[in-house]
Scaffold this active site. Structure first.
Site, short mmCIF file in Angstrom:
data_model
loop_
_atom_site.label_atom_id
_atom_site.label_comp_id
_atom_site.label_asym_id
_atom_site.label_seq_id
_atom_site.Cartn_x
_atom_site.Cartn_y
_atom_site.Cartn_z
N GLU A 262 0.82 -1.21 0.00
CA GLU A 262 0.00 0.00 0.00
C GLU A 262 0.86 1.27 0.00
O GLU A 262 1.71 1.46 0.88
CB GLU A 262 -0.92 0.00 1.22
CG GLU A 262 -1.75 1.25 1.41
CD GLU A 262 -2.73 1.49 0.28
OE1 GLU A 262 -2.87 2.65 -0.13
OE2 GLU A 262 -3.36 0.51 -0.18
N THR A 304 -6.19 1.15 -5.62
CA THR A 304 -5.55 -0.09 -5.22
C THR A 304 -6.07 -1.28 -6.02
O THR A 304 -5.30 -2.15 -6.44
CB THR A 304 -5.76 -0.35 -3.71
OG1 THR A 304 -5.10 0.68 -2.96
CG2 THR A 304 -5.20 -1.69 -3.28
N HIS A 417 -1.67 3.13 4.47
CA HIS A 417 -2.72 3.78 3.68
C HIS A 417 -2.88 5.24 4.11
O HIS A 417 -2.83 5.55 5.29
CB HIS A 417 -4.05 3.04 3.86
CG HIS A 417 -5.09 3.38 2.84
ND1 HIS A 417 -5.74 4.61 2.79
CD2 HIS A 417 -5.60 2.65 1.81
CE1 HIS A 417 -6.59 4.61 1.78
NE2 HIS A 417 -6.53 3.44 1.17
N ASP A 476 1.52 -0.03 -4.99
CA ASP A 476 0.28 0.01 -5.77
C ASP A 476 -0.02 1.37 -6.40
O ASP A 476 -0.53 1.45 -7.51
CB ASP A 476 -0.91 -0.46 -4.93
CG ASP A 476 -1.20 0.41 -3.72
OD1 ASP A 476 -0.39 1.31 -3.40
OD2 ASP A 476 -2.24 0.19 -3.06
N HIS A 477 0.32 2.46 -5.71
CA HIS A 477 0.00 3.79 -6.25
C HIS A 477 0.74 4.85 -5.45
O HIS A 477 1.57 4.55 -4.59
CB HIS A 477 -1.51 4.06 -6.24
CG HIS A 477 -2.16 3.89 -4.89
ND1 HIS A 477 -1.95 4.76 -3.84
CD2 HIS A 477 -3.00 2.93 -4.42
CE1 HIS A 477 -2.64 4.36 -2.79
NE2 HIS A 477 -3.28 3.26 -3.11
#
Length: 631
Positions: A262, A304, A417, A476-477
């Site tokens: 994450e 995600t 996150h 993921d990002h």
């Protein structure tokens, strides 16, 4: 003198009777131009002002058909609706760097899981869009009470409506036509929603989005023409040809453990704060692995879930919304499904609610034998959105030890996150001058996750699992939203940042670890999440079919295509929302050439191919056609 007085009276009477219309147009124009400035501070607004005025005129034209009280109510309600739409668009832009769409609203139920992230982006400036709505409440009542409604004939109302409506439509048609000449497919593909919004304004954008949404649903109910299906099939066939044999079959028969981390962004790798490494464990394992240092995330509205979708399918994210929500009934030729066909046990593991991002449905659609979600773990320690990475990875290790080999285990972490506000639980990492900032909190959270990943990998090694396993780790990002990007630039000591600078920081680490640390080194190929499945297919000697990505180890050239239409070939970076090309080495803006224009058009077509593949469930059709051919 009497003539002047008569005219003065007429002007006064006109203003008094049409104050609501004049005020509405002024307020709407102010809000829409403020919004335009927020999504692009350096943009010249002369182009967008005309379609903005036109869209307001069209709305106002409908109001003139109504009786006075009804007209005031209509304008007030429209003001409220547009105000909330603008606030929603601003928040969506801050988080996803995109504009919300009707298809994205299908995923609104998922916002509950990230409400803290979304609410952290809301500030007082965003609430300016509602100030007039509140202030006008008593004035609307007084105006309606004291205003003497003058009867206007139906002919005059219709005349005013037609004139205003036609003027608005004419300006819009002119703006849309100019845009269609500049970027022929943009209005239908909506691949670059930010640029589209800047060129035609927010109201017109949502009108186009509504039209496309309805039109797409109608078109998707009909079968694609055979020649279009063949065109897509031929493209995929050509794209999936083997181009080399580097490490072909090097992982055959080995377990595959993929860990999606994450918000792991590349800028933290090999960096120190106050003399302490941010990610000491990842730094160590990068030196023992094959590391891809020009690997970009390519997520869109699904965030995600898009990263998961691309990794396991090599299909682009949905045009709007999330593929995990919109296309859960599709057939997929996914990585877990193909490995399963080759005798592998496949499992997905994630400590969040099973229904979040529709994972409980999509994991099954992609061929995972089992999904170990929140209810499969002992929720003994929570940080941020849910189960801590420490507990998740420790419990996941025990599950891996029980899996029948060979297996494919897909793990998704959670603790790091956004908005990284559980700082007291992240440990004692000292963020120095970045303490109490979003960036500082992120550094603490990713340092915590790095520690847990390090222990997990060390335990895999102690248990002997690494001897027969390939381990893939990637982010993921983004970690730092565009709204707070200056915090990252200050951390990196960057001045005079451009859109190219922003994109160059949207890289995420990706490592592939082989047993005995074989094949370690750095691969500089420009690549992205679309390319992981084809690369693993090469390593595991799996058939390559229906993939839009490339095998990074054996590709003919660099290419990364983003959902918004931006792309890079390793030398040039095209930024779609400003329609600008940059030379990567010099950082300077360059002119569009015929070659670059063709690439832009070809890549836009590629995104359409992927959309049609999803919309028409073409992989299922292709598979069925293949079976019939084999018979």
């Amino acid at each position: 003198m009497n003539f002047i007085n008569v005219n003065d009276n007429k002007v006064t009477e006109f203003l008094r009777n049409n104050l609501d219309l004049i005020l509405f147009q002024f307020i709407m124009f102010t809000k829409l131009m403020l919004y335009a400035k927020q999504i692009s501070p350096d943009y010249l607004y002369t182009k967008v002002s005309q379609p903005v005025i036109a869209s307001i005129l069209i709305l106002t034209s409908f109001a003139v058909l109504l009786k006075k009280d009804n007209r005031i109510n209509f304008l007030y309600i429209i003001d409220i609706i547009i105000s909330f739409v603008l606030i929603a668009d601003i928040l969506y832009y801050k988080y996803f760097k995109d504009i919300t769409t009707l298809a994205a609203l299908r995923n609104i139920k998922l916002l509950g899981g990230v409400s803290s992230s979304v609410s952290s982006l809301l500030n007082l400036k965003d609430l300016l869009y509602l100030i007039d709505v509140i202030i006008l409440i008593p004035y609307v009542k007084v105006y309606k009470k004291n205003n003497i409604s003058i009867k206007v004939s139906l002919v005059k109302k219709l005349s005013a409506f037609i004139i205003m409506f036609l003027i608005g439509i004419s300006i819009n048609v002119k703006s849309v036509y100019a845009l269609s000449k500049e970027q022929p497919t943009l209005l239908t593909s909506m691949s670059n929603r930010i640029y589209l919004t800047k060129m035609i304004g927010n109201i017109n954008f949502h009108a186009v989005d509504t039209f496309n949404y309805i039109n797409t649903n109608i078109k998707n109910s009909k079968k694609l023409p055979a020649e279009r299906e063949n065109e897509i099939k031929n493209f995929l066939s050509e794209n999936n040809k083997n181009t080399g044999t580097v490490l072909r079959g090097a992982a055959e028969g080995k377990n595959l453990i993929v860990i999606q981390v994450e918000a792991l962004q590349q800028f933290v790798i090999n960096k120190k704060v106050n003399g302490e490494e941010i990610t000491p464990n990842l730094n160590k394992w990068i030196n023992r692995s094959l590391y891809f240092d020009n690997y970009f995330y390519q997520v869109a509205g699904g965030n995600t879930s898009d990263a998961e979708f691309m990794t396991n399918n090599s299909l682009y994210p949905a045009e709007s919304g999330a593929a995990y929500s919109s296309y859960s009934n599709n057939y997929y030729n996914s990585l877990p499904k193909v490995l399963k066909d080759n005798g592998y046990y496949t499992a997905a593991l994630h400590g969040n609610n099973e229904g979040f991002w529709n994972r409980n449905v999509m994991y099954q659609a992609q061929g995972f034998d089992n999904f170990y979600g929140q209810h499969s773990f002992n929720i003994d320690e929570e940080i941020g959105l849910g189960l801590s990475d420490k507990s998740f990875l420790n419990q996941s290790l025990e599950k891996l030890k029980s899996f029948k080999e060979p297996y494919y285990a897909f793990l998704v972490t959670l603790t790091s996150h956004h908005p990284y506000n559980d700082v007291e639980k992240y440990g004692d990492f000292n963020a120095a001058e970045y303490e109490n900032s979003l960036l500082g909190n992120y550094l603490k959270s990713i340092h915590y996750t790095d520690e847990q990943l390090g222990m997990f990998l060390d335990n895999l090694e102690k248990e002997g699992i690494l001897q027969n396993s390939i381990v893939v780790i990637y982010g993921d990002h983004f970690a730092i939203p565009r709204e707070q990007i200056n915090e990252l630039y200050n951390f990196e000591k960057i001045d005079n940042a451009s859109d190219l600078t922003w994109f160059q920081y949207q890289k995420v680490p990706m490592i592939i670890h082989f047993p005995e640390d074989e094949n370690k080194g750095i691969n500089h190929t420009y690549s992205g999440q679309m390319d992981l499945y084809p690369t693993l297919a090469n390593l595991y000697n799996l058939p390559k079919s229906y993939m839009f990505g490339k095998d990074i180890l054996n590709c003919n050239g660099d290419k990364v295509l983003f959902r918004n239409g931006s792309f890079t070939d390793g030398n040039v970076f095209y930024i779609s929302w400003t329609n600008t090309y940059y030379d990567i080495k010099t950082g300077k803006v360059i002119e569009e050439t015929e070659e670059l224009k063709k690439k832009k058009e070809d890549f836009s077509k590629e995104l359409q191919y992927s959309d049609e593949t999803l919309n028409q469930n073409l992989i299922k059709s292709f598979k069925e056609d293949r079976k019939l051919t084999l018979k």
